[in-house]
Enzyme design. Structure first.
Site, short mmCIF file in Angstrom:
data_model
loop_
_atom_site.label_atom_id
_atom_site.label_comp_id
_atom_site.label_asym_id
_atom_site.label_seq_id
_atom_site.Cartn_x
_atom_site.Cartn_y
_atom_site.Cartn_z
N GLU A 171 0.81 -1.23 0.00
CA GLU A 171 0.00 0.00 0.00
C GLU A 171 0.84 1.28 0.00
O GLU A 171 0.67 2.14 0.88
CB GLU A 171 -0.99 -0.04 1.17
CG GLU A 171 -1.91 -1.24 1.09
CD GLU A 171 -2.99 -1.30 2.18
OE1 GLU A 171 -2.91 -0.51 3.13
OE2 GLU A 171 -3.89 -2.13 2.07
N ASN A 212 2.05 -4.36 -3.50
CA ASN A 212 0.64 -4.74 -3.34
C ASN A 212 -0.17 -3.50 -2.95
O ASN A 212 0.27 -2.71 -2.11
CB ASN A 212 0.58 -5.79 -2.21
CG ASN A 212 -0.75 -6.44 -2.02
OD1 ASN A 212 -1.32 -6.99 -2.97
ND2 ASN A 212 -1.27 -6.42 -0.79
N HIS A 248 -10.38 -5.71 -2.60
CA HIS A 248 -11.43 -5.64 -1.58
C HIS A 248 -12.59 -4.84 -2.19
O HIS A 248 -12.61 -3.62 -2.13
CB HIS A 248 -10.91 -4.94 -0.32
CG HIS A 248 -9.83 -5.70 0.37
ND1 HIS A 248 -10.06 -6.90 1.02
CD2 HIS A 248 -8.51 -5.45 0.51
CE1 HIS A 248 -8.93 -7.35 1.54
NE2 HIS A 248 -7.96 -6.49 1.24
N GLU A 276 -6.13 -10.28 -2.33
CA GLU A 276 -6.92 -10.18 -1.09
C GLU A 276 -8.41 -10.08 -1.39
O GLU A 276 -9.14 -9.28 -0.79
CB GLU A 276 -6.48 -8.95 -0.26
CG GLU A 276 -5.00 -8.92 0.05
CD GLU A 276 -4.56 -7.76 0.92
OE1 GLU A 276 -5.43 -7.09 1.52
OE2 GLU A 276 -3.35 -7.52 1.01
N ASP A 278 -12.21 -10.01 -1.58
CA ASP A 278 -13.49 -10.21 -0.90
C ASP A 278 -14.46 -9.19 -1.49
O ASP A 278 -14.05 -8.17 -2.04
CB ASP A 278 -13.42 -10.16 0.64
CG ASP A 278 -12.66 -8.98 1.22
OD1 ASP A 278 -12.63 -7.91 0.59
OD2 ASP A 278 -12.10 -9.13 2.33
#
Ligand code: XIL
Length: 357
Positions: A171, A212, A248, A276, A278
């Site tokens: 990040e 990432n 996400h 990641e 979701d």
């Protein structure tokens, strides 16, 4: 009229066959919950490999492994999961809570589990502005000292966990594409990214090194900033192998440019991964929301399937039982492909369909 009779008999027969034979294979055993259960009998990691990917994987965390044998057994099935990511166990606050004192216990548990199961490990992560112990974030270290602290951390952690894919830098960007303020950027400047990647390469020449981030999954200023960074790193010979797209997502808001953005990244000469995934909904869950979630999961997975250098898809916990979402985003949840009873949801069918597309 006769045609109609034959037709309706046929439909009834089909319905009977479906009810009699298909439901027990759904993996739920809960006939009344049929609309909310997956129907696919295919296996997610097997499907990923058949699509030419390295894995379908999940994040996991030590408390859940310790407390929940059923959760662990499902995670250990390598026809379902071919890769594990440590949700917290390899972060700085877990691995070097005091300066120079390294604790690998929790991460080692996850690596041992992956090895026993024949699963690939993604390491997550070494340099990030969050989950830092205060001796790093509030130290007031000068430039030279923080460089050496950071290099020592990266090389010790990646040296311990050799042979993995690594989120080395996590990040680094703000949503407007500028570099995020964190102790590394504020003290060292933008070269902290170069130095972290170089330390990682020196510690393990075989590790795959990733940057990432989130909100880079569709076209936009943040994705462009990531592309510019990676192309600059490559032009200067700084080691970089991949870009992680956290993914996400909010239900119904998967970027339509996801595949195009993956292609723009891989055109730079790096691989990509969905790291990641979701897809959260505003609770309460309904059948319509679950159907949308199935479509959304399918769209994400089919984008990765379509891009040769997208190596795999990782969900940020496979089950709603242990998702980080409800405690982070008020009123939202049910973001994962298995429900809180560890039963597969329609989203699972979306994943299988995505790998088959
Ligand atoms: C989250 C974990 O899931 C939580 O358990 C923890 O409390 C906070 O971090 N982006 C990342 C992950 O890169 O490390 C974050 O994981 C989720 C957002």
């Amino acid at each position: 009229m006769k045609v109609f009779v034959v037709h309706s008999t046929f439909v009834s027969l089909l319905a009977w066959i479906t009810l009699t034979f298909a439901l027990p294979q759904a993996g739920s055993g809960t006939v009344t919950a049929k609309a909310r259960a997956a129907t696919s009998t295919a296996r997610s990691n097997t499907a990923a490999k058949a699509a030419g990917k390295l894995y379908f994987g999940s994040a996991t965390d030590n408390p859940f492994l310790d407390e929940d044998a059923t959760y662990k057994a499902i995670l250990s099935d390598n026809t379902l999961f071919g890769q594990l990511s440590p949700e917290n166990a390899m972060k700085w606050d877990a691995t070097e809570p005091e300066q120079g004192v390294f604790t690998f216990t929790n991460g080692d548990v996850i690596v041992a589990l992956a090895q026993a199961n024949g699963q690939i490990m993604r390491g997550h992560n070494t340099v990030w502005g969050s989950q830092l112990p205060s001796w790093v974030s509030d130290s007031g270290f000068d430039n030279a000292t923080l460089i050496s602290v950071m290099q020592n951390h990266v090389s010790t952690v990646i040296g311990h966990y050799k042979g993995q894919i690594w989120d080395v830098v996590n990040e680094p960007f703000n949503d407007d594409g500028t570099l995020a303020s964190n102790v590394f950027f504020e003290t060292i400047g933008p070269t902290y990214i170069d130095l972290a990647l170089q330390a990682a390469r020196a510690a393990d020449p075989d590790a795959k090194l990733y940057i990432n981030d989130f909100n880079i999954e569709g076209e936009g200023v943040k994705a462009t900033a990531m592309a510019n960074l990676v192309s600059d790193l490559k032009s200067r010979g700084i080691p970089i192998d991949g870009i992680g797209l956290e993914s996400h997502f909010i239900l119904g808001e998967v970027p339509t440019t996801l595949q195009a953005q993956m292609e723009a990244f891989t055109a730079l000469g790096v691989e990509v991964a969905v790291t990641e995934l979701d897809i959260r909904m505003t609770l309460p869950e309904t059948d319509a929301l679950l159907a949308q979630q199935q479509t959304d999961f399918q769209n994400v997975v089919s984008a990765c399937t379509a891009v040769a250098d997208c190596v795999g898809v990782t969900v940020w916990e496979y089950t709603d039982k242990y998702s980080w979402v409800p405690s982070t985003f008020a009123g939202q949840g049910d973001a994962d492909p298995w429900d809180e009873n560890l039963e597969m949801k329609p989203a699972y069918d979306g994943i299988i369909a995505g790998f088959s597309s």
